[in-house]
Design a protein around this motif. Sequence first.
Motif, short mmCIF file in Angstrom:
data_model
loop_
_atom_site.label_atom_id
_atom_site.label_comp_id
_atom_site.label_asym_id
_atom_site.label_seq_id
_atom_site.Cartn_x
_atom_site.Cartn_y
_atom_site.Cartn_z
N ILE A 5 45.73 12.03 1.32
CA ILE A 5 45.21 12.63 0.10
C ILE A 5 46.39 13.25 -0.64
CG2 ILE A 5 43.71 14.43 -0.84
CD1 ILE A 5 42.05 14.19 1.72
N ALA A 6 46.43 13.09 -1.95
CA ALA A 6 47.50 13.71 -2.74
C ALA A 6 46.93 14.22 -4.06
CB ALA A 6 48.62 12.72 -3.00
N ALA A 7 47.40 15.36 -4.49
CA ALA A 7 47.06 15.93 -5.80
C ALA A 7 48.37 16.26 -6.49
CB ALA A 7 46.20 17.17 -5.64
N LEU A 8 48.60 15.61 -7.61
CA LEU A 8 49.86 15.78 -8.35
C LEU A 8 49.59 16.22 -9.78
CD1 LEU A 8 51.49 12.45 -7.19
CD2 LEU A 8 52.12 14.71 -6.39
N VAL A 9 50.45 17.08 -10.31
CA VAL A 9 50.43 17.46 -11.71
C VAL A 9 51.52 16.64 -12.40
CG1 VAL A 9 50.79 19.33 -13.36
CG2 VAL A 9 49.60 19.77 -11.20
N MET A 10 51.14 15.94 -13.48
CA MET A 10 52.08 15.03 -14.12
C MET A 10 52.35 15.46 -15.56
SD MET A 10 51.86 10.87 -14.69
CE MET A 10 50.93 10.71 -13.22
N LEU A 11 53.59 15.32 -15.98
CA LEU A 11 54.01 15.59 -17.35
C LEU A 11 54.57 14.30 -17.92
CD1 LEU A 11 54.61 17.54 -19.70
CD2 LEU A 11 56.81 17.98 -18.61
N ASP A 12 53.93 13.78 -18.97
CA ASP A 12 54.38 12.56 -19.66
C ASP A 12 54.92 12.91 -21.03
OD1 ASP A 12 53.48 11.09 -17.54
OD2 ASP A 12 52.22 9.77 -18.72
N LEU A 13 55.88 12.12 -21.49
CA LEU A 13 56.44 12.26 -22.84
C LEU A 13 56.33 10.91 -23.57
CD1 LEU A 13 59.60 14.34 -21.96
CD2 LEU A 13 57.51 15.16 -23.05
N PRO A 14 55.13 10.56 -24.07
CA PRO A 14 54.96 9.27 -24.73
C PRO A 14 55.66 9.23 -26.09
CG PRO A 14 52.93 10.54 -24.83
CD PRO A 14 53.90 11.33 -24.01
N ARG A 15 56.26 8.08 -26.38
CA ARG A 15 56.95 7.84 -27.64
C ARG A 15 56.57 6.47 -28.16
NH1 ARG A 15 57.68 12.68 -28.07
NH2 ARG A 15 59.48 13.70 -27.18
N ALA A 27 56.16 14.08 -11.83
CA ALA A 27 55.01 14.71 -11.18
C ALA A 27 55.48 15.51 -9.97
CB ALA A 27 54.01 13.65 -10.74
N VAL A 28 54.69 16.52 -9.62
CA VAL A 28 54.93 17.31 -8.42
C VAL A 28 53.56 17.74 -7.89
CG1 VAL A 28 55.18 19.53 -9.63
CG2 VAL A 28 56.29 19.19 -7.42
N GLY A 29 53.44 17.86 -6.56
CA GLY A 29 52.16 18.26 -6.01
C GLY A 29 52.15 18.29 -4.50
N TYR A 30 50.94 18.26 -3.96
CA TYR A 30 50.69 18.41 -2.53
C TYR A 30 50.13 17.10 -1.96
CZ TYR A 30 48.14 19.77 1.68
OH TYR A 30 47.65 19.85 2.95
N GLY A 31 50.55 16.76 -0.77
CA GLY A 31 50.01 15.60 -0.07
C GLY A 31 49.64 15.96 1.36
N TYR A 32 48.64 15.29 1.89
CA TYR A 32 48.21 15.49 3.28
C TYR A 32 47.96 14.12 3.88
CZ TYR A 32 45.35 16.73 7.29
OH TYR A 32 44.86 16.86 8.56
N ALA A 33 48.49 13.90 5.06
CA ALA A 33 48.27 12.64 5.78
C ALA A 33 47.78 12.96 7.18
CB ALA A 33 49.56 11.83 5.84
N HIS A 34 46.82 12.17 7.65
CA HIS A 34 46.27 12.34 8.99
C HIS A 34 46.19 10.97 9.65
CE1 HIS A 34 43.86 14.03 12.23
NE2 HIS A 34 43.18 12.91 12.18
N ALA A 35 46.59 10.91 10.90
CA ALA A 35 46.51 9.66 11.65
C ALA A 35 46.07 9.96 13.08
CB ALA A 35 47.85 8.94 11.67
N THR A 36 45.28 9.08 13.63
CA THR A 36 44.89 9.15 15.04
C THR A 36 45.32 7.83 15.68
OG1 THR A 36 42.99 10.53 14.53
CG2 THR A 36 43.00 9.45 16.67
N THR A 37 46.21 7.93 16.66
CA THR A 37 46.65 6.73 17.38
C THR A 37 45.88 6.64 18.69
OG1 THR A 37 48.48 7.96 18.34
CG2 THR A 37 48.93 6.70 16.34
N HIS A 38 45.63 5.43 19.12
CA HIS A 38 44.86 5.17 20.34
C HIS A 38 45.78 4.61 21.41
CE1 HIS A 38 41.35 5.83 17.84
NE2 HIS A 38 41.84 4.95 16.98
#
Length: 106
Positions: A5-15, A27-38
């Motif tokens: 899961i990731a939530a990013l704040v993005m700044l664009d400069l369209p021309r 962009a900058v933000g937070y990410g979370y990763a989860h894995a279960t190995t067997h």
Amino acid sequence: DIYTIAALVMLDLPRRVGRFIVSPGIAVGYGYAHATTHHHDAMNNPLDVPSSDHQLRAGAHAALLKPWGDHLAAFVDLWTDLAVARSDSSFGPTGSVALSLGLRLQ
């Protein structure tokens, strides 16, 4: 089992460049990763090993849009992001690159 899961704040400069719109962004933000190995232990018993990773993510992209009328545009977008700080450095890849093509409502 893997999910991210990731939530990013993005700044664009369209021309506007002629009939196109060039839109670079960061962009900058937070990410979370989860894995279960067997696995199986020495006695061949099943063993699930969960791990998770909290990430400070940063990214950049460049999009090229071709407007079609007032509310529709065709686009191509090149995006890259990476984990600049992580809680678990052994947890898989640190970044990605993506190329998107499509139509966008504006």
